[in-house]
Scaffold this motif. Structure first.
Motif, PDB file in Angstrom:
ATOM      1  N   PHE A 120       0.831  -1.205   0.000  1.00 22.26           N
ATOM      2  CA  PHE A 120       0.000   0.000   0.000  1.00 22.26           C
ATOM      3  C   PHE A 120       0.869   1.260   0.000  1.00 22.26           C
ATOM      4  O   PHE A 120       0.618   2.206  -0.758  1.00 22.26           O
ATOM      5  CB  PHE A 120      -0.923  -0.009   1.218  1.00 22.26           C
ATOM      6  CG  PHE A 120      -1.838   1.177   1.302  1.00 22.26           C
ATOM      7  CD1 PHE A 120      -2.930   1.306   0.449  1.00 22.26           C
ATOM      8  CD2 PHE A 120      -1.608   2.176   2.246  1.00 22.26           C
ATOM      9  CE1 PHE A 120      -3.771   2.412   0.527  1.00 22.26           C
ATOM     10  CE2 PHE A 120      -2.442   3.284   2.325  1.00 22.26           C
ATOM     11  CZ  PHE A 120      -3.521   3.400   1.459  1.00 22.26           C
ATOM     12  N   GLN A 121       1.908   1.263   0.840  1.00 23.24           N
ATOM     13  CA  GLN A 121       2.816   2.407   0.886  1.00 23.24           C
ATOM     14  C   GLN A 121       3.580   2.556  -0.427  1.00 23.24           C
ATOM     15  O   GLN A 121       3.831   3.673  -0.904  1.00 23.24           O
ATOM     16  CB  GLN A 121       3.793   2.248   2.052  1.00 23.24           C
ATOM     17  CG  GLN A 121       3.144   2.357   3.421  1.00 23.24           C
ATOM     18  CD  GLN A 121       4.083   1.955   4.550  1.00 23.24           C
ATOM     19  OE1 GLN A 121       5.285   1.859   4.355  1.00 23.24           O
ATOM     20  NE2 GLN A 121       3.523   1.709   5.722  1.00 23.24           N
ATOM     21  N   TYR A 122       3.949   1.435  -1.014  1.00 24.14           N
ATOM     22  CA  TYR A 122       4.663   1.429  -2.292  1.00 24.14           C
ATOM     23  C   TYR A 122       3.785   2.055  -3.381  1.00 24.14           C
ATOM     24  O   TYR A 122       4.258   2.874  -4.180  1.00 24.14           O
ATOM     25  CB  TYR A 122       5.038  -0.014  -2.640  1.00 24.14           C
ATOM     26  CG  TYR A 122       5.799  -0.209  -3.926  1.00 24.14           C
ATOM     27  CD1 TYR A 122       6.835   0.627  -4.295  1.00 24.14           C
ATOM     28  CD2 TYR A 122       5.482  -1.269  -4.776  1.00 24.14           C
ATOM     29  CE1 TYR A 122       7.539   0.433  -5.470  1.00 24.14           C
ATOM     30  CE2 TYR A 122       6.184  -1.485  -5.949  1.00 24.14           C
ATOM     31  CZ  TYR A 122       7.207  -0.628  -6.297  1.00 24.14           C
ATOM     32  OH  TYR A 122       7.899  -0.828  -7.455  1.00 24.14           O
ATOM     33  N   ILE A 123       2.517   1.689  -3.402  1.00 28.01           N
ATOM     34  CA  ILE A 123       1.586   2.249  -4.387  1.00 28.01           C
ATOM     35  C   ILE A 123       1.439   3.758  -4.177  1.00 28.01           C
ATOM     36  O   ILE A 123       1.424   4.534  -5.141  1.00 28.01           O
ATOM     37  CB  ILE A 123       0.205   1.559  -4.273  1.00 28.01           C
ATOM     38  CG1 ILE A 123       0.307   0.099  -4.737  1.00 28.01           C
ATOM     39  CG2 ILE A 123      -0.847   2.298  -5.102  1.00 28.01           C
ATOM     40  CD1 ILE A 123      -0.943  -0.725  -4.472  1.00 28.01           C
ATOM     41  N   CYS A 146       3.649   5.779  -2.939  1.00 25.75           N
ATOM     42  CA  CYS A 146       4.893   6.417  -3.410  1.00 25.75           C
ATOM     43  C   CYS A 146       4.882   6.580  -4.926  1.00 25.75           C
ATOM     44  O   CYS A 146       5.299   7.620  -5.455  1.00 25.75           O
ATOM     45  CB  CYS A 146       6.099   5.584  -2.992  1.00 25.75           C
ATOM     46  SG  CYS A 146       6.505   5.685  -1.246  1.00 25.75           S
ATOM     47  N   ILE A 147       4.405   5.572  -5.614  1.00 25.07           N
ATOM     48  CA  ILE A 147       4.334   5.634  -7.078  1.00 25.07           C
ATOM     49  C   ILE A 147       3.390   6.754  -7.509  1.00 25.07           C
ATOM     50  O   ILE A 147       3.703   7.549  -8.406  1.00 25.07           O
ATOM     51  CB  ILE A 147       3.868   4.284  -7.654  1.00 25.07           C
ATOM     52  CG1 ILE A 147       4.943   3.216  -7.442  1.00 25.07           C
ATOM     53  CG2 ILE A 147       3.543   4.413  -9.144  1.00 25.07           C
ATOM     54  CD1 ILE A 147       4.497   1.812  -7.829  1.00 25.07           C
ATOM     55  N   ARG A 148       2.221   6.822  -6.849  1.00 30.59           N
ATOM     56  CA  ARG A 148       1.244   7.867  -7.190  1.00 30.59           C
ATOM     57  C   ARG A 148       1.801   9.259  -6.913  1.00 30.59           C
ATOM     58  O   ARG A 148       1.605  10.193  -7.701  1.00 30.59           O
ATOM     59  CB  ARG A 148      -0.043   7.641  -6.396  1.00 30.59           C
ATOM     60  CG  ARG A 148      -0.851   6.436  -6.878  1.00 30.59           C
ATOM     61  CD  ARG A 148      -2.024   6.163  -5.966  1.00 30.59           C
ATOM     62  NE  ARG A 148      -2.847   5.072  -6.465  1.00 30.59           N
ATOM     63  CZ  ARG A 148      -3.790   4.475  -5.766  1.00 30.59           C
ATOM     64  NH1 ARG A 148      -4.052   4.878  -4.510  1.00 30.59           N
ATOM     65  NH2 ARG A 148      -4.496   3.482  -6.285  1.00 30.59           N
ATOM     66  N   TRP A 149       2.513   9.390  -5.795  1.00 31.69           N
ATOM     67  CA  TRP A 149       3.106  10.690  -5.438  1.00 31.69           C
ATOM     68  C   TRP A 149       4.152  11.109  -6.466  1.00 31.69           C
ATOM     69  O   TRP A 149       4.197  12.249  -6.909  1.00 31.69           O
ATOM     70  CB  TRP A 149       3.736  10.599  -4.053  1.00 31.69           C
ATOM     71  CG  TRP A 149       4.256  11.920  -3.553  1.00 31.69           C
ATOM     72  CD1 TRP A 149       3.551  12.920  -2.947  1.00 31.69           C
ATOM     73  CD2 TRP A 149       5.612  12.376  -3.631  1.00 31.69           C
ATOM     74  NE1 TRP A 149       4.381  13.966  -2.634  1.00 31.69           N
ATOM     75  CE2 TRP A 149       5.651  13.660  -3.037  1.00 31.69           C
ATOM     76  CE3 TRP A 149       6.787  11.823  -4.136  1.00 31.69           C
ATOM     77  CZ2 TRP A 149       6.818  14.400  -2.960  1.00 31.69           C
ATOM     78  CZ3 TRP A 149       7.967  12.559  -4.052  1.00 31.69           C
ATOM     79  CH2 TRP A 149       7.976  13.835  -3.479  1.00 31.69           C
ATOM     80  N   ASN A 150       4.987  10.139  -6.890  1.00 27.91           N
ATOM     81  CA  ASN A 150       6.022  10.429  -7.884  1.00 27.91           C
ATOM     82  C   ASN A 150       5.402  10.805  -9.227  1.00 27.91           C
ATOM     83  O   ASN A 150       5.924  11.667  -9.952  1.00 27.91           O
ATOM     84  CB  ASN A 150       6.941   9.231  -8.063  1.00 27.91           C
ATOM     85  CG  ASN A 150       7.890   9.050  -6.888  1.00 27.91           C
ATOM     86  OD1 ASN A 150       8.260  10.033  -6.244  1.00 27.91           O
ATOM     87  ND2 ASN A 150       8.273   7.825  -6.618  1.00 27.91           N
ATOM     88  N   GLU A 151       4.288  10.151  -9.562  1.00 25.85           N
ATOM     89  CA  GLU A 151       3.603  10.473 -10.820  1.00 25.85           C
ATOM     90  C   GLU A 151       3.067  11.896 -10.789  1.00 25.85           C
ATOM     91  O   GLU A 151       3.148  12.631 -11.784  1.00 25.85           O
ATOM     92  CB  GLU A 151       2.474   9.473 -11.077  1.00 25.85           C
ATOM     93  CG  GLU A 151       2.968   8.097 -11.489  1.00 25.85           C
ATOM     94  CD  GLU A 151       1.830   7.095 -11.595  1.00 25.85           C
ATOM     95  OE1 GLU A 151       0.700   7.395 -11.137  1.00 25.85           O
ATOM     96  OE2 GLU A 151       2.081   6.005 -12.163  1.00 25.85           O
ATOM     97  N   LYS A 152       2.523  12.329  -9.654  1.00 25.79           N
ATOM     98  CA  LYS A 152       2.025  13.682  -9.516  1.00 25.79           C
ATOM     99  C   LYS A 152       3.172  14.706  -9.610  1.00 25.79           C
ATOM    100  O   LYS A 152       3.033  15.745 -10.228  1.00 25.79           O
ATOM    101  CB  LYS A 152       1.300  13.843  -8.184  1.00 25.79           C
ATOM    102  CG  LYS A 152      -0.041  13.131  -8.117  1.00 25.79           C
ATOM    103  CD  LYS A 152      -0.702  13.336  -6.762  1.00 25.79           C
ATOM    104  CE  LYS A 152      -2.039  12.607  -6.686  1.00 25.79           C
ATOM    105  NZ  LYS A 152      -2.680  12.768  -5.349  1.00 25.79           N
ATOM    106  N   GLU A 153       4.305  14.366  -8.979  1.00 27.69           N
ATOM    107  CA  GLU A 153       5.450  15.278  -8.979  1.00 27.69           C
ATOM    108  C   GLU A 153       6.027  15.469 -10.371  1.00 27.69           C
ATOM    109  O   GLU A 153       6.587  16.516 -10.695  1.00 27.69           O
ATOM    110  CB  GLU A 153       6.525  14.747  -8.045  1.00 27.69           C
ATOM    111  CG  GLU A 153       6.202  14.878  -6.570  1.00 27.69           C
ATOM    112  CD  GLU A 153       6.163  16.336  -6.123  1.00 27.69           C
ATOM    113  OE1 GLU A 153       7.169  17.025  -6.294  1.00 27.69           O
ATOM    114  OE2 GLU A 153       5.125  16.762  -5.595  1.00 27.69           O
ATOM    115  N   SER A 154       5.907  14.414 -11.208  1.00 30.69           N
ATOM    116  CA  SER A 154       6.502  14.470 -12.526  1.00 30.69           C
ATOM    117  C   SER A 154       5.623  15.168 -13.558  1.00 30.69           C
ATOM    118  O   SER A 154       6.015  15.412 -14.683  1.00 30.69           O
ATOM    119  CB  SER A 154       6.842  13.058 -13.022  1.00 30.69           C
ATOM    120  OG  SER A 154       5.664  12.273 -13.142  1.00 30.69           O
ATOM    121  N   VAL A 155       4.376  15.466 -13.159  1.00 30.24           N
ATOM    122  CA  VAL A 155       3.439  16.136 -14.094  1.00 30.24           C
ATOM    123  C   VAL A 155       3.819  17.608 -14.253  1.00 30.24           C
ATOM    124  O   VAL A 155       4.105  18.279 -13.279  1.00 30.24           O
ATOM    125  CB  VAL A 155       1.984  16.005 -13.584  1.00 30.24           C
ATOM    126  CG1 VAL A 155       1.063  16.870 -14.450  1.00 30.24           C
ATOM    127  CG2 VAL A 155       1.556  14.565 -13.587  1.00 30.24           C
TER     128      VAL A 155
END
Length: 203
Positions: free
Chosen positions: A189-192, A194-203
């Motif tokens: 759950f935490q891994y998912i 982190c992925i979502r947070w990184n995707e938002k940061e890269s937008v």
């Protein structure tokens, strides 16, 4: 699961059963069968040799005797059809030393950084077929989950593996490892997140 069903006709089945039945039951042959029961990618002869703790010439000779059921693309080997993989699983699971040999393969893979990607298919597959699920539970720890990013393992694959573990324990009515399963679930759950947070940061 389509990959768990056999599709080749009976005559072809007899053909590859005949090939494998004519091989001696040496430790090297057994370990090669175990590798190709679960490896999900083409694998080099050097990696096979390292996993089996054998020399490359021995491995090459053994693989040549398994042709055309195990074929090569230059130096990379793979099974020519999923039915062969399923047949091999049946063979290895009937071996009385299946757990012992599975642990040996795991030790070879864990002890070599170049081989650790095979924890996620070969070792997971072997351990998921052991009667005692303790080895599988201990494998699927937070380090296993977090390190999967190095080997481009998808989140969906991790979730599928988690379900395999959970379902196998539910089927047995075993709640011994509920704490470890909870930790694994939280880590995914935490891994998912982190992925979502990184995707938002890269937008």
């Amino acid at each position: 699961n389509l990959l768990e069903k056999r599709y080749l006709n009976g005559h072809i089945n007899k053909y590859y059963e005949w090939i494998f039945s004519n091989l001696e039951n040496s430790l090297l042959i057994i370990k090669i069968k175990m590798i190709f029961s679960f490896v999900s990618q083409k694998i080099s002869i050097k990696d096979i040799a390292d996993i089996c703790c054998a020399n490359i010439d021995e491995v090459a000779f053994s693989l040549s005797r398994m042709y055309p059921l195990i074929v090569s693309d230059e130096d990379l080997y793979y099974v020519f059809h999923n039915d062969v993989r399923l047949y091999l699983r049946g063979l290895i699971k009937s071996n009385s030393n299946f757990e012992k040999y599975s642990m040996s393969i795991k030790e070879s893979i864990s002890g070599n950084s170049h081989l650790k990607k095979y924890l996620y298919d070969i070792v997971f597959g072997l351990f998921s077929n052991l009667e005692d699920k303790e080895h599988l539970i201990n494998l699927f720890d937070p380090h296993y989950i977090i390190n999967s990013v190095e080997y481009n393992l998808s989140v969906n694959k991790l979730i599928d593996q988690y379900k395999i573990i959970a379902d196998s324990l539910v089927d047995k009515g075993d709640i011994t490892y509920i704490d470890k399963l909870s930790v694994a679930s939280s880590t995914i759950f935490q891994y998912i997140n982190c992925i979502r947070w990184n995707e938002k940061e890269s937008v």
